[in-house]
Design a protein around this motif. Structure first.
Motif, PDB file in Angstrom:
ATOM      1  N   GLU A  95     -13.704 -13.249   6.561  1.00 23.52           N
ATOM      2  CA  GLU A  95     -14.347 -13.181   7.886  1.00 23.52           C
ATOM      3  C   GLU A  95     -15.871 -13.311   7.771  1.00 23.52           C
ATOM      4  N   PHE A 123       4.071   0.474   2.253  1.00 19.90           N
ATOM      5  CA  PHE A 123       3.949  -0.506   3.317  1.00 19.90           C
ATOM      6  C   PHE A 123       3.603  -1.848   2.691  1.00 19.90           C
ATOM      7  N   ALA A 161       2.078  -5.167   2.853  1.00 19.61           N
ATOM      8  CA  ALA A 161       1.107  -5.876   3.690  1.00 19.61           C
ATOM      9  C   ALA A 161       1.165  -7.384   3.484  1.00 19.61           C
ATOM     10  N   SER A 190      -4.880  -9.671  13.791  1.00 22.29           N
ATOM     11  CA  SER A 190      -5.368  -8.491  13.091  1.00 22.29           C
ATOM     12  C   SER A 190      -4.197  -7.735  12.469  1.00 22.29           C
ATOM     13  N   GLY A 191      -4.351  -7.382  11.219  1.00 21.78           N
ATOM     14  CA  GLY A 191      -3.291  -6.643  10.538  1.00 21.78           C
ATOM     15  C   GLY A 191      -2.222  -7.526   9.927  1.00 21.78           C
ATOM     16  N   ALA A 192      -2.410  -8.856  10.013  1.00 23.36           N
ATOM     17  CA  ALA A 192      -1.395  -9.777   9.484  1.00 23.36           C
ATOM     18  C   ALA A 192      -1.368  -9.780   7.951  1.00 23.36           C
ATOM     19  N   GLY A 193      -2.434  -9.258   7.341  1.00 25.92           N
ATOM     20  CA  GLY A 193      -2.472  -9.221   5.881  1.00 25.92           C
ATOM     21  C   GLY A 193      -3.402 -10.267   5.279  1.00 25.92           C
ATOM     22  N   LYS A 194      -4.272 -10.848   6.092  1.00 31.09           N
ATOM     23  CA  LYS A 194      -5.183 -11.891   5.606  1.00 31.09           C
ATOM     24  C   LYS A 194      -6.113 -11.368   4.518  1.00 31.09           C
ATOM     25  N   SER A 195      -6.776 -10.268   4.832  1.00 27.31           N
ATOM     26  CA  SER A 195      -7.717  -9.717   3.846  1.00 27.31           C
ATOM     27  C   SER A 195      -6.982  -9.303   2.584  1.00 27.31           C
ATOM     28  N   THR A 196      -5.843  -8.675   2.765  1.00 33.02           N
ATOM     29  CA  THR A 196      -5.076  -8.230   1.609  1.00 33.02           C
ATOM     30  C   THR A 196      -4.709  -9.410   0.719  1.00 33.02           C
ATOM     31  N   TYR A 240       0.865  -1.190   0.000  1.00 28.86           N
ATOM     32  CA  TYR A 240       0.000   0.000   0.000  1.00 28.86           C
ATOM     33  C   TYR A 240       0.887   1.220   0.000  1.00 28.86           C
TER      34      TYR A 240
END
Ligand code: ATP
Ligand code: MG
Lengths: 220, 271
Positions: free
Chosen positions: B166, B18, B20, B40-46, B11
């Motif tokens: 999720e 950054f 991700a 949270s923030g580990a980059g799963k969604s990305t 990103y």
């Protein structure tokens, strides 16, 4: 008093008709012009479907400039343009030109704001489904924005009813002009009160029906 | 079949760039369920969103049945996306359209002609037992029902792949079980290749065949639920250890998951 009202009645009707004409022509024109402009502002904006910072900046600035003209100044400033377009600089037709020019960027901002505030969720879902940008806008964003847009049209219409008072300056007529002519210049206070009551009624009617329609269309 | 080859996603640009997702390679066989878990923030969604190119990788290849999505032109990419359904944490339904119209929209975008849309939408709604709600608006449904509509919408164009971000995080724990059951049934019945992102361990253990663990954008571990069950697995990450922990029921059935409180990796982190 009552006789005077009866006497003036035809002129009052004419004034109402002029206000109605101004609104009935300028508002649809504003929607027709402001919607695509607002969509572009959204589309190219930072949160849009295809951000184009430079083009957006130009468009954004142009809209801001157009928006910052006080209506009265605009009315006078564009007189040559008005003559070119409608062949005259006085009368209802001549007022519709500045009204519309004022309204297009005004409504464009509403459209931009209403689209932006819907958030990314449904846009992403649509893109994931393989929708084209055009489809995202027409089948998802505008569909969800319709109640808010109806609210915006309502606000715009209400402001225009009050702008129509200034239309008198170029002989545009309308109910606001009527109030100024008889109430202010001729000290016929009862006629001014009557005109103001009519304007209140008109504004309330627009506001109430606009709000109702907006609520009826909102299925959230 | 999904194949990610050395995928990185960033990103921002320049100073503020950054990363991700960092150099992730992953193979998801046809008809299997791949779980992706992480803090949270580990980059799963990305990572998930890079599979249908909602997020374009800065490096690497995304292969769907052998086709590299990253080299497609926009029209080809839209075509490829018709084959990849997606569901989201917050459902992302169009609020001003009825349930059936929402499903029909997916069919329209997929190029299904008008004549077939209504029938196909109804069929998709039947899969999630919501045919009776076809004329309701999303606002009239519960969270679980909304997610089922979203599932129907994703399935209607009959994709080979289903991406789930999720899907149970915005519904209550009891509804979680029912959503998972539908996803499981759909996978079994249609052989749809499923990728499931979650931070809930019992969710991923109930559903996934393979579990990928993400930390700070990198894939740190990949383990099969079978090996977790057999304890044939030496964890190297915290989450790997949690997955193996005896105090957490191994391979709970979907029904059990429904009655149990959800155990998220975040909760365990604080124990
Ligand atoms: N649009 C964005 N712009 C900049 N940074 C982003 C953007 N989206 C995500 N990030 C950052 O990328 C990292 C990974 O985000 P991502 O949403 O993939 O995490 P996640 O594992 O799905 O987390 P969560 O469980 O909270 O959903 C985070 O540090 C996040 O702040
Ligand atoms: Mg996420």
């Amino acid at each position: 008093m009552f006789e005077r009202i009866v006497e003036i009645y035809p002129e009052l009707l004419t004034a109402l008709g002029q206000t109605f004409t101004m609104i009935a022509v300028a508002i649809p024109l504003a929607i027709a012009g402001g919607t695509p402009l607002g969509i572009l502002l959204y589309l190219w904006g930072p949160d849009g479907l295809s951000p184009r910072p430079k083009v957006h900046k130009v468009l954004d600035t142009a809209v801001n400039i157009a928006r910052s003209f006080p209506f009265l100044i605009l009315l006078i400033a564009i007189i040559p343009f008005t003559r070119l377009l409608v062949g005259t600089t006085i009368g209802t037709a001549a007022v519709i030109v500045p009204l519309t020019i004022n309204a297009v960027p005004y409504f464009a901002r509403f459209v931009e704001q209403n689209l932006t505030q819907l958030g990314q969720g449904t846009v992403e879902a649509a893109l994931a489904m393989g929708a084209k940008h055009r489809q995202v806008i027409s089948h998802v964003l505008l569909v969800d924005a319709i109640p808010a847009l109806v609210g915006s049209v309502t606000i715009m219409t209400v402001s225009f009813i009050s702008y129509s008072a200034m239309a008198g300056l170029v002989g545009g007529g309308g109910i606001g002009d009527f109030a100024i002519r008889y109430g202010y210049y001729r000290y016929e206070t009862p006629l001014m009160v009557l005109a103001i009551l009519l304007m209140i009624a008109l504004v309330s009617l627009v506001q109430v029906s606009g709000s109702r329609l907006s609520r009826a269309l909102d299925k959230r | 079949m999904i194949q990610l080859d050395n995928v990185s996603v960033s990103y921002g640009r320049g100073e503020r760039e950054f990363c991700a997702v960092k150099d992730v390679s992953l193979h998801v066989p046809k008809s299997s369920i791949q779980g992706i878990i992480g803090f949270s923030g580990a980059g799963k969604s990305t990572l998930l969103r890079s599979i249908n190119l909602l997020e374009r990788p800065s490096a690497g290849r995304i292969l769907i049945d052998g086709t590299d999505l990253t080299i497609l032109n926009p029209a080809q990419l839209r075509e490829a996306r018709h084959n990849i359904g997606m569901i989201f944490q917050h459902f992302n339904l169009v609020n001003n359209l009825t349930v059936r119209k929402n499903v029909e929209l997916a069919l329209k975008f997929a190029g299904v002609s008008r004549a077939f849309r209504k029938e196909k939408a109804r069929q998709a709604l039947e899969i999630v037992d919501l045919a009776s709600k076809e004329n309701a608006y999303p606002g009239q449904l519960s969270g679980g029902q909304k997610q089922r509509v979203a599932i129907a919408r994703a399935l209607a164009p009959q994709p080979q792949i289903l991406l789930c971000d999720e899907p149970t995080s915005a519904v209550d724990p009891r509804t979680t079980g029912s959503i998972l059951q539908y996803l499981k049934d759909i996978n079994t019945e249609f052989g749809i290749t499923t990728v499931l992102v979650t931070h809930e361990m019992n969710v991923v253990k109930a559903l996934a065949d393979e579990i990928a663990i993400l930390e700070g954008g990198a894939l740190v571990e990949q383990v099969s639920t079978k090996d977790i069950r057999r304890k044939n697995f030496i964890p190297t990450s915290d989450i790997g250890a949690y997955l193996l922990d005896d105090s957490i029921r191994l391979n709970p059935t979907v029904e059990l998951a429904a009655s149990e409180p959800v155990q998220s990796v975040e909760e365990l982190h604080h124990v």
